[in-house]
Structure formats: structure tokens, C-alpha cells
Design a protein around this motif. Structure first.
Motif, PDB file in Angstrom:
ATOM      1  N   TYR A   1      42.158 -14.548 -28.485  1.00 32.46           N
ATOM      2  CA  TYR A   1      42.115 -13.588 -27.397  1.00 32.46           C
ATOM      3  C   TYR A   1      42.881 -12.345 -27.808  1.00 32.46           C
ATOM      4  N   THR A   2      42.470 -11.199 -27.297  1.00 26.87           N
ATOM      5  CA  THR A   2      43.235  -9.981 -27.511  1.00 26.87           C
ATOM      6  C   THR A   2      44.351  -9.921 -26.482  1.00 26.87           C
ATOM      7  N   GLY A   3      45.315  -9.069 -26.729  1.00 22.72           N
ATOM      8  CA  GLY A   3      46.413  -8.905 -25.781  1.00 22.72           C
ATOM      9  C   GLY A   3      45.936  -8.415 -24.425  1.00 22.72           C
TER      10      GLY A   3
ATOM     11  N   SER B   1      46.970  -4.922 -28.786  1.00 22.03           N
ATOM     12  CA  SER B   1      46.028  -4.854 -29.910  1.00 22.03           C
ATOM     13  C   SER B   1      46.072  -6.086 -30.803  1.00 22.03           C
ATOM     14  N   LYS B   2      46.997  -6.984 -30.544  1.00 21.63           N
ATOM     15  CA  LYS B   2      47.176  -8.162 -31.379  1.00 21.63           C
ATOM     16  C   LYS B   2      46.227  -9.281 -30.941  1.00 21.63           C
ATOM     17  N   LYS B   3      45.842 -10.141 -31.881  1.00 20.33           N
ATOM     18  CA  LYS B   3      45.007 -11.317 -31.588  1.00 20.33           C
ATOM     19  C   LYS B   3      45.914 -12.530 -31.397  1.00 20.33           C
ATOM     20  N   TYR B   4      45.616 -13.354 -30.404  1.00 17.32           N
ATOM     21  CA  TYR B   4      46.401 -14.541 -30.093  1.00 17.32           C
ATOM     22  C   TYR B   4      45.506 -15.774 -30.134  1.00 17.32           C
ATOM     23  N   ARG B   5      46.059 -16.873 -30.651  1.00 21.12           N
ATOM     24  CA  ARG B   5      45.359 -18.158 -30.631  1.00 21.12           C
ATOM     25  C   ARG B   5      45.741 -18.892 -29.351  1.00 21.12           C
TER      26      ARG B   5
ATOM     27  N   VAL C   1      48.729 -21.737 -23.683  1.00 22.24           N
ATOM     28  CA  VAL C   1      49.780 -21.246 -24.581  1.00 22.24           C
ATOM     29  C   VAL C   1      49.118 -20.339 -25.611  1.00 22.24           C
ATOM     30  N   PHE C   2      49.575 -19.084 -25.681  1.00 22.97           N
ATOM     31  CA  PHE C   2      49.062 -18.121 -26.639  1.00 22.97           C
ATOM     32  C   PHE C   2      50.118 -17.875 -27.710  1.00 22.97           C
ATOM     33  N   ARG C   3      49.702 -17.961 -28.972  1.00 24.95           N
ATOM     34  CA  ARG C   3      50.594 -17.696 -30.112  1.00 24.95           C
ATOM     35  C   ARG C   3      49.945 -16.611 -30.965  1.00 24.95           C
TER      36      ARG C   3
END
Length: 126
Positions: free
Chosen positions: A61-63, A104-108, A123-125
Motif C-alpha cells: 500500500y502507498t502511504g 510516497s513510501k510503499k508499505y507491506r 500492520v503496515f511495515r
């Protein structure tokens, strides 16, 4: 004359009895048929595959998408954790600080569920 009258009453009662029996048998058959259809529909629903991922792997997911998810946590009744910062479902959106999430960061994403399978927390990392 009395015999003819008695015979006519007996014949009328007999036909009413036969009609009532026929109606009862048809009603029972209709109920049984409806029950079989409902059972068949229910068992077919339980055997269907609900969802399948086309590509195996982790979801990203994007921020900006995470900010939208956090905004709707009260409606979805779940908690969200982003890089160790927990946003609880009882919090208000006005108290939410979006500067902690890099847009702008990608999160798992990792999903936590309870024993019944209901979603408790995402939970996003990064």
C-alpha cells in the motif's frame, strides 16, 4: 326419501374429506420441495471459494492509501499499526497526525484476525 338424503350427505362429506386430504398432501409436498431447494442453495454457498489471490505475495500500500484506511477505522471497527505507531479504532480522526506516515513510501500489509476470522488489526511495515 330419508335414505337418499343420508346418501347425499354422506357423499358430500366423503368428497370434502378426499379434497381436504388431497390439499394436505399437496401442501406437504410443496413444503418439502421448498426445504430441499433451500438446503441445496445453502450447501452450494458453503462450498464456494470466497476469494482467491491471482498473484501470490505480499500486498503493498502507498502511504496515501494508509491515511485513507486510518481515516475509516471507526467504520471498519479495526486497529491500524504503521511502523510501530498504533491507531486505535476508538480514536478520533481529528487527533490523527498524518505527518508520521510517509505518503510516497510503499508499505507491506500483515493482517491479524481473531478466532472467528474477523479482522482485528492491519500492520503496515515500510
Amino acid at each position: 326419501m330419508s335414505n337418499a338424503r343420508s346418501f347425499m350427505v354422506l357423499a358430500a362429506v366423503f368428497f370434502l374429506f378426499i379434497g381436504a386430504c388431497t390439499y394436505t398432501v399437496n401442501a406437504i409436498q410443496s413444503i418439502e420441495h421448498g426445504t430441499r431447494i433451500a438446503y441445496a442453495l445453502k450447501t452450494d454457498q458453503d462450498r464456494k471459494v470466497k476469494a482467491a489471490l491471482a498473484v501470490p505475495g505480499e500486498e503493498t500500500y502507498t502511504g496515501a492509501a494508509i491515511v485513507n484506511i486510518i481515516r475509516s477505522i471507526q467504520e471498519n471497527d479495526m486497529n491500524v499499526e504503521v511502523n510501530g505507531v498504533l491507531y486505535i479504532r476508538t480514536g478520533t480522526y481529528e487527533n490523527f497526525d498524518p505527518s508520521r506516515v510517509d505518503l510516497s513510501k510503499k508499505y507491506r500489509a500483515t493482517y491479524e484476525r481473531d478466532a472467528a476470522g474477523s479482522l482485528i488489526k492491519i500492520v503496515f511495515r515500510g
